[in-house]
Motif scaffolding. Structure first.
Motif, PDB file in Angstrom:
ATOM      1  N   TYR A 141     -52.531 -45.414  37.294  1.00  0.00           N
ATOM      2  CA  TYR A 141     -52.356 -44.333  35.995  1.00  0.00           C
ATOM      3  C   TYR A 141     -53.478 -44.868  34.983  1.00  0.00           C
ATOM      4  O   TYR A 141     -54.161 -45.838  35.198  1.00  0.00           O
ATOM      5  CB  TYR A 141     -50.806 -44.524  35.378  1.00  0.00           C
ATOM      6  N   THR A 229     -50.075 -40.052  30.825  1.00  0.00           N
ATOM      7  CA  THR A 229     -49.534 -41.098  30.179  1.00  0.00           C
ATOM      8  C   THR A 229     -48.991 -40.944  28.906  1.00  0.00           C
ATOM      9  O   THR A 229     -49.521 -40.303  28.038  1.00  0.00           O
ATOM     10  CB  THR A 229     -50.740 -42.561  30.279  1.00  0.00           C
ATOM     11  N   ALA A 249     -46.672 -41.121  33.500  1.00  0.00           N
ATOM     12  CA  ALA A 249     -46.450 -42.613  33.616  1.00  0.00           C
ATOM     13  C   ALA A 249     -46.037 -43.128  32.140  1.00  0.00           C
ATOM     14  O   ALA A 249     -46.490 -42.634  31.120  1.00  0.00           O
ATOM     15  CB  ALA A 249     -47.830 -43.357  33.811  1.00  0.00           C
ATOM     16  N   THR A 287     -42.261 -44.068  36.153  1.00  0.00           N
ATOM     17  CA  THR A 287     -43.067 -42.874  36.432  1.00  0.00           C
ATOM     18  C   THR A 287     -41.955 -41.606  36.414  1.00  0.00           C
ATOM     19  O   THR A 287     -40.841 -42.064  36.642  1.00  0.00           O
ATOM     20  CB  THR A 287     -43.568 -42.882  37.821  1.00  0.00           C
TER      21      THR A 287
END
Length: 892
Positions: A141, A229, A249, A287
């Motif tokens: 990520y 993210t 993420a 996640t």
């Protein structure tokens, strides 16, 4: 100051000094005790911590520093001894049954909760939990700062991290792995990797030599790729978009943080989703897989607080195939698309068992979210059978498949020429029509070795319409670059330059190819063999057929052939040899053979004056003055400043320039050719010019690209005139009625817009102003009507005509009474007058008719107004009587 005040001041000062002294004594206290010689020994689920004390400690806490920050923190394994007395030795057992295997530091904290608290670290101790290390998660990520990382979360500390190997689509990726915390291994990558990621942990072990568990048979583990993210420390709550199927993420680079994700209940009909968990003791990332989530908004909480909202959207990934039934000599063509542009995808061909037969590898959708694929079945060695086209979005992992594509064996194909003779002129671009049946590929051969020119061209019918028009530029016969010499008329079709027997030019010529007959052959497919059919290519001599001068308004625009054709249809482009100074000159050249040199294919504006194409060597346009005046060098125009519009299909070129904008020089060296070093000249009214277009013969060209053996020339001429407008009458008489005509002539270019303005003058009341826009006709006249029904008899006005390349002109005007003139009498008189052959007879007949008509209808004129002629009132009648009397005297 009084005595009492003095005493009070002394006492106050003494009290302040005492307070400071007392504070100093209180702070000094007893020096803080410290543990020394701190050691630890691990045995099973217990660590024995030993230390030497000063004997003055109130209490001591032995602990294992599991988070590695060098301090005792709540929650770390510990044992407290509050009954030390004067003991100088500490021996405490710490329960580590819940601690993952690994190497840790032991420590002792004395006098806990006292201002004199002391924390002393000791030796390292290795704890063996008796279990093999397990890979809990592997996540790739981007951290909130944008750095792409791979985090591996193990159940305990591991060693030999330098043996870890990451693979992307089975290709190794170089990275350096660092164990940031016990069991957390992190590596940076140059960018966020997509595709299939795996990590090999074959040689990774814990501190007791136990191998990692939870891997496949090759000691590999799949890496989860999170393409979105959410920053756990974002501060301001915003909304992050994620496409359905992407993994999100959630991180703030801190271990063991609680995370929860739930549907945002502020939206209608939400799915009521809720999930909670944590990053884990050896991980800093959580996640969130959106594959099975609804396209709605979700709240993300990190450490108990909402930090962001995630809006799940539909990627809209789709694939269409143009033709689901093709042969093994065709291509699988179609389009992959999504709601987001510039995403990385992969296009795969899967057989009926789902196995991959072909893959494009990673390709990118364009800014519109589309990618057109063209998979050549033959070139990629795809057998007959049933297949589907799979499109995979590499970021999200979302994939779609097309309907079934059936590939069958192609029937025997054939190729032919649509005509048996292809004719054009030397230097032009030849259009060679190829017909295809049961095939999309054919090879054309032009010429033979014996004929001094030989080329093989493999063409593909891209739109399967059964035809390809091959374009061969004969002006490039000396060139062996396929892309320069050949093209196709339809952009859907193509020239194949790879594969067996693809396009090549075996024999090119040293000079421009000779005129004559050349062989044409066509065969099906790419391979060599006998021709399916033959034809003849006839190359005729180039030449110059006509040169003519035309004119148009100075404001006219000729950007392309459509503009030229429109002007011709509207009579706004006309032939002329007298052109008003400031109007446009258009030199029309009809010269077969220039199409290739000038790049005039498809009616493009060509590079007509490019010397690299042969201008001023193989062909030349000159416009030179023919009336320079005594002792003056003639003027020469810099025609290369002109623009050119081409009609390549008809070998016609229009050279366009404004007469007052083109540069000119004096021909000081008398060579008849424009030279920028000659003295500059100014063009003027009355300048006359000769226009000459020449194809230069072989003996006079400096290159090897002569279009003709001997010079071929055509000429025309024109002269500048001063632009002028004129009205048909002055004064202009109208009556107070509608549709009163003002007309005139102009020598400016037809199509020029003029403004006719009528403004009251003198004592006319009320004042009036009338304007109209007219266009000069092809016979250089103009005419427009005005409404004078609101004006009075006797009103006067001024007529002004302006516009184009001429000064404005003025004429007086009057509003007068109309006199009845019957249509029958007028017609009879006109016919009788026309039949007379002498001016005298015409005048007599007209005067007699006018006099008789006037006398016979004087009374009727006062009552009848339907057929009046403007300008004939009482005064005019009297003038007519005087004229009749004079005529009678002359007859006597």
């Amino acid at each position: 100051m009084t005595r009492n005040k003095q005493i009070r001041a002394v006492l106050l000062a003494a009290l302040m000094v005492f307070s400071v002294f007392a504070g100093t004594v209180a702070l000094s206290g007893t020096a803080a005790a410290a543990a020394t010689n701190v050691t630890g020994t691990a045995s099973g689920d217990t660590v024995l911590v030993n230390a030497t004390l000063a004997g003055t400690e109130d209490n001591a806490t032995a602990y294992v520093d599991t988070n590695g920050n060098g301090n005792f923190d709540a929650g770390e394994p510990n044992t407290v001894n509050s009954s030390l007395g004067t003991a100088t030795e500490l021996n405490e057992s710490v329960d580590v049954s819940g601690v993952a295997g690994g190497t840790y530091t032991v420590g002792v904290v004395t006098n806990v909760d006292d201002a004199s608290e002391s924390d002393d670290q000791g030796a390292s101790v290795t704890i063996d939990d008796g279990e093999s290390p397990e890979l809990i998660s592997a996540v790739h990520y981007e951290q909130p700062g944008g750095q792409a990382v791979l985090e591996l979360s193990f159940s305990e500390e591991v060693v030999d991290t330098n043996t870890i190997q990451l693979y992307q689509d089975e290709s190794p990726v170089s990275a350096t792995y660092t164990q940031n915390n016990k069991g957390q291994v992190v590596a940076q990558t140059s960018s966020l990797l997509t595709g299939d990621l795996e990590v090999n942990l074959e040689d990774v072990e814990d501190t007791d030599g136990n191998s990692v568990t939870g891997l496949d048979g090759d000691e590999n583990a799949t890496v989860t790729v999170a393409t979105v993210t959410v920053d756990g420390d974002a501060g301001t709550i915003g909304t992050t978009d994620a496409y359905q199927g992407e993994t999100v993420a959630v991180t703030n680079d801190t271990l063991d943080v609680s995370v929860s994700i739930e549907s945002d209940d502020s939206q209608d009909d939400n799915e009521g989703f809720f999930r909670s968990g944590s990053t884990g003791a050896t991980s800093a990332v959580y996640t969130f897989d959106t594959t099975d989530r609804e396209t709605e908004r979700y709240n993300v909480s990190f450490g108990g607080s909402v930090v962001e909202k995630v809006q799940v959207r539909d990627l809209g990934l789709d694939v269409t195939v143009d033709d689901l039934n093709i042969t093994d000599e065709e291509s699988i063509e179609g389009t992959a698309s999504s709601n987001a542009g510039e995403r990385i995808i992969e296009v795969n061909v899967l057989d009926d068992d789902g196995d991959e037969e072909f893959s494009t590898g990673e390709v990118e959708l364009d800014g519109q979210g589309e990618y057109d694929f063209d998979i050549n079945v033959t070139a990629e060695d795809i057998d007959t059978g049933d297949y589907t086209v799979e499109v995979v979005d590499k970021g999200s992992g979302v994939s779609v498949e097309s309907d079934t594509v059936t590939i069958s064996e192609a029937a025997d194909g054939s190729a032919d020429f649509a005509t048996s003779v292809v004719t054009d002129q030397r230097g032009d671009v030849f259009a060679i029509p190829v017909s295809l049946d049961n095939t999309d590929i054919a090879t054309v051969t032009i010429g033979t070795e014996e004929q001094g020119y030989l080329a093989n061209v493999t063409v593909e019918d891209g739109d399967s319409d059964g035809e390809v028009i091959l374009l061969w530029d004969s002006s490039e016969s000396t060139n062996n670059n396929v892309d320069t010499v050949f093209d196709v008329d339809d952009s859907d079709d193509d020239i194949l330059t790879t594969g067996d027997d693809a396009t090549d030019i075996t024999n090119n010529t040293s000079d421009l190819i000779d005129s004559g007959d050349y062989d044409l052959e066509v065969r099906t497919g790419r391979s060599a063999g006998d021709a399916d059919n033959v034809a003849t290519l006839v190359i005729e001599e180039a030449g110059v057929q006509t040169v003519q001068t035309w004119t148009a308004a100075g404001s006219a625009s000729f950007k392309d052939l459509d503009d030229v054709n429109a002007a011709l249809e509207d009579s706004e482009l006309t032939q002329d040899d007298q052109i008003a100074f400031g109007d446009k000159v258009i030199v029309q050249i009809v010269a077969p053979g220039l199409e290739g040199f000038t790049g005039a294919q498809d009616d493009e504006t060509p590079n007509f004056f490019a010397t690299s194409n042969g201008y001023d060597d193989s062909y030349r346009l000159t416009i030179n003055q023919t009336n320079p005046g005594p002792n003056r060098d003639p003027k020469i125009l810099n025609v290369s400043d002109a623009s050119v519009v081409a009609d390549g299909d008809n070998d016609t070129y229009f050279v366009v320039f404004n007469t007052d904008e083109i540069d000119a020089v004096r021909d000081s060296d008398d060579d008849g050719v424009y030279d920028s070093n000659d003295p500059a000249a100014t063009l003027e009214d009355d300048d006359a010019f000769n226009v000459e277009f020449k194809l230069v013969g072989e003996d006079d060209v400096s290159s090897n690209l002569a279009l003709v053996e001997d010079n071929v020339t055509m000429m025309d001429s024109y002269e500048h005139i001063e632009g002028e407008h004129d009205t048909d009458a002055d004064p202009i008489n109208v009556t107070n009625a509608e549709n009163q005509t003002v007309s005139g002539t102009s020598n400016v270019a037809p199509g020029t817009e003029l403004t006719v303005r009528i403004k009251s003058d003198g004592d006319t009341q009320p004042r009036f102003l009338k304007t109209a826009t007219v266009v000069v006709s092809e016979n250089n006249t103009f005419s427009t009507d005005f409404d004078f029904s609101e004006q009075n008899l006797g009103d006067t006005f001024l007529v002004t005509v302006s516009g184009g390349e001429a000064d404005e002109v003025e004429a007086d005007g009057n509003v007068v009474e109309a006199v009845e003139t019957t249509e029958e009498t007028t017609e009879e008189t006109t016919e009788e007058t026309t039949e007379e052959t002498t001016e005298e007879t015409t005048e007599e007949t007209t005067e007699e008719t006018t006099e008789e008509t006037t006398e016979a209808t004087t009374t009727a004129a006062e009552e009848t107004t339907e057929s009046q002629t403007p300008g004939f009132g009482v005064v005019v009648a009297l003038v007519a009587l005087v004229a009749a009397a004079l005529l009678a005297v002359r007859r006597d």
